[in-house]
Design a protein around this motif. Structure first.
Motif, PDB file in Angstrom:
ATOM      1  N   LEU A 178       0.790  -1.222   0.000  1.00  8.27           N
ATOM      2  CA  LEU A 178       0.000   0.000   0.000  1.00  8.27           C
ATOM      3  C   LEU A 178       0.826   1.277   0.000  1.00  8.27           C
ATOM      4  O   LEU A 178       0.352   2.320  -0.476  1.00  8.27           O
ATOM      5  N   LEU A 179       2.044   1.245   0.531  1.00  6.74           N
ATOM      6  CA  LEU A 179       2.850   2.460   0.527  1.00  6.74           C
ATOM      7  C   LEU A 179       3.314   2.828  -0.877  1.00  6.74           C
ATOM      8  O   LEU A 179       3.596   4.000  -1.152  1.00  6.74           O
ATOM      9  N   ASP A 180       3.417   1.846  -1.738  1.00  4.30           N
ATOM     10  CA  ASP A 180       3.866   2.114  -3.098  1.00  4.30           C
ATOM     11  C   ASP A 180       2.766   2.780  -3.908  1.00  4.30           C
ATOM     12  O   ASP A 180       2.989   3.754  -4.607  1.00  4.30           O
ATOM     13  N   TRP A 181       1.558   2.231  -3.828  1.00  5.84           N
ATOM     14  CA  TRP A 181       0.373   2.754  -4.507  1.00  5.84           C
ATOM     15  C   TRP A 181      -0.798   1.966  -3.953  1.00  5.84           C
ATOM     16  O   TRP A 181      -0.695   0.751  -3.776  1.00  5.84           O
ATOM     17  N   MET A 202      -0.488  -5.506   1.945  1.00 14.20           N
ATOM     18  CA  MET A 202       0.547  -5.359   2.968  1.00 14.20           C
ATOM     19  C   MET A 202       0.752  -3.867   3.196  1.00 14.20           C
ATOM     20  O   MET A 202       0.840  -3.085   2.235  1.00 14.20           O
ATOM     21  N   ASP A 203       0.864  -3.487   4.442  1.00 14.59           N
ATOM     22  CA  ASP A 203       1.050  -2.081   4.784  1.00 14.59           C
ATOM     23  C   ASP A 203       2.545  -1.759   4.795  1.00 14.59           C
ATOM     24  O   ASP A 203       3.157  -1.498   5.831  1.00 14.59           O
ATOM     25  N   THR A 204       3.118  -1.807   3.611  1.00 19.34           N
ATOM     26  CA  THR A 204       4.541  -1.526   3.447  1.00 19.34           C
ATOM     27  C   THR A 204       4.765  -1.086   2.022  1.00 19.34           C
ATOM     28  O   THR A 204       3.815  -0.932   1.238  1.00 19.34           O
ATOM     29  N   GLY A 205       6.034  -0.882   1.661  1.00 16.61           N
ATOM     30  CA  GLY A 205       6.364  -0.421   0.335  1.00 16.61           C
ATOM     31  C   GLY A 205       6.626  -1.559  -0.646  1.00 16.61           C
ATOM     32  O   GLY A 205       6.322  -2.728  -0.383  1.00 16.61           O
TER      33      GLY A 205
END
Length: 232
Positions: A178-181, A202-205
């Motif tokens: 989700l951090l990526d888009w 996933m709540d990451t990049g």
């Protein structure tokens, strides 16, 4: 027991999975990180996209693997998605990890990427450390990625995908970081309308094998049917 064959995205090699592999093997599964031709320890090997498809198929066949979960990250979703159609009943599932998905006759490279390849002798240059900002990575993790990254063979990015069936028919999981888009791209969104596909977040990049390796291992185990399902 399943056998995970894991392929990292552009610029990376099998080493990118070093923090993920131990948990998969500790759970009793096979874990086989794969370096594509022209990258990492295989630098200098001529490679295009179909070379990368053959790399994946050949690894499955060389090791005589069954119940295979193919994991393709970023660019590698394109060759992994094609390989999934070629390994027949060896395939258990495909996991597209914040990945591109193959579309018949379409390449990976945008006009911007093509220009970068032309300006750099036929290779796509790795990102700078500054370009990893906002992806949930520590400075140490960024240093690890940038130190290990190598220029990516341009032909892997500019050659079109060749499909041997409809990707919507594959048993597949799309993992959106989700951090990526916050949303999958248009082609992945279309495929996620298929009952054979499911979405996990996933709540990451974009590089969870570095930023959240334990969480990624748990997700892969769950998608293989070993453990509680991750949040959707």
């Amino acid at each position: 027991m399943v056998n995970f064959v894991m392929v990292a995205g552009a610029w990376l090699g099998a080493w990118a999975w070093d923090a993920v592999v131990p948990a998969l093997r500790a759970a009793g599964h096979g874990a086989y990180p794969l370096t594509l031709s022209g990258l990492a320890e295989k630098q200098g090997v001529p490679a295009g996209q179909q070379t990368h498809v053959r790399d994946v198929v050949a690894e499955v066949e060389r090791l005589d693997l069954r119940d295979v979960v193919l994991v393709g990250h970023s660019y590698s979703g394109i060759p992994v998605g094609q390989a999934a159609q070629l390994i027949g009943d060896r395939l258990a599932r495909v996991v597209f990890l914040d990945a591109e998905v193959p579309a018949d006759g379409e390449p990976f490279a945008s006009a911007r990427v093509r220009a970068a390849i032309e300006e750099n002798g036929g290779f796509w240059p790795p990102l700078t450390a500054e370009e990893y900002e906002g992806q949930g990575l520590t400075p140490e993790q960024v240093a690890r990625i940038t130190a290990g990254s190598v220029p990516h063979p341009g032909a892997g990015l500019t050659e079109p995908a060749t499909l041997h069936g409809e990707p919507a028919d594959l048993p597949a999981t799309y993992v959106k970081c989700l951090l990526d888009w916050p949303e999958p791209g248009p082609e992945a969104a279309r495929l996620l309308e298929s009952p054979s596909w499911r979405l996990v977040t996933m709540d990451t990049g974009h590089w969870p094998m570095f930023s959240q390796p334990e969480e990624l291992a748990r997700l892969l185990l769950a998608e293989a049917g070993d453990g509680a399902p991750p949040p959707r």
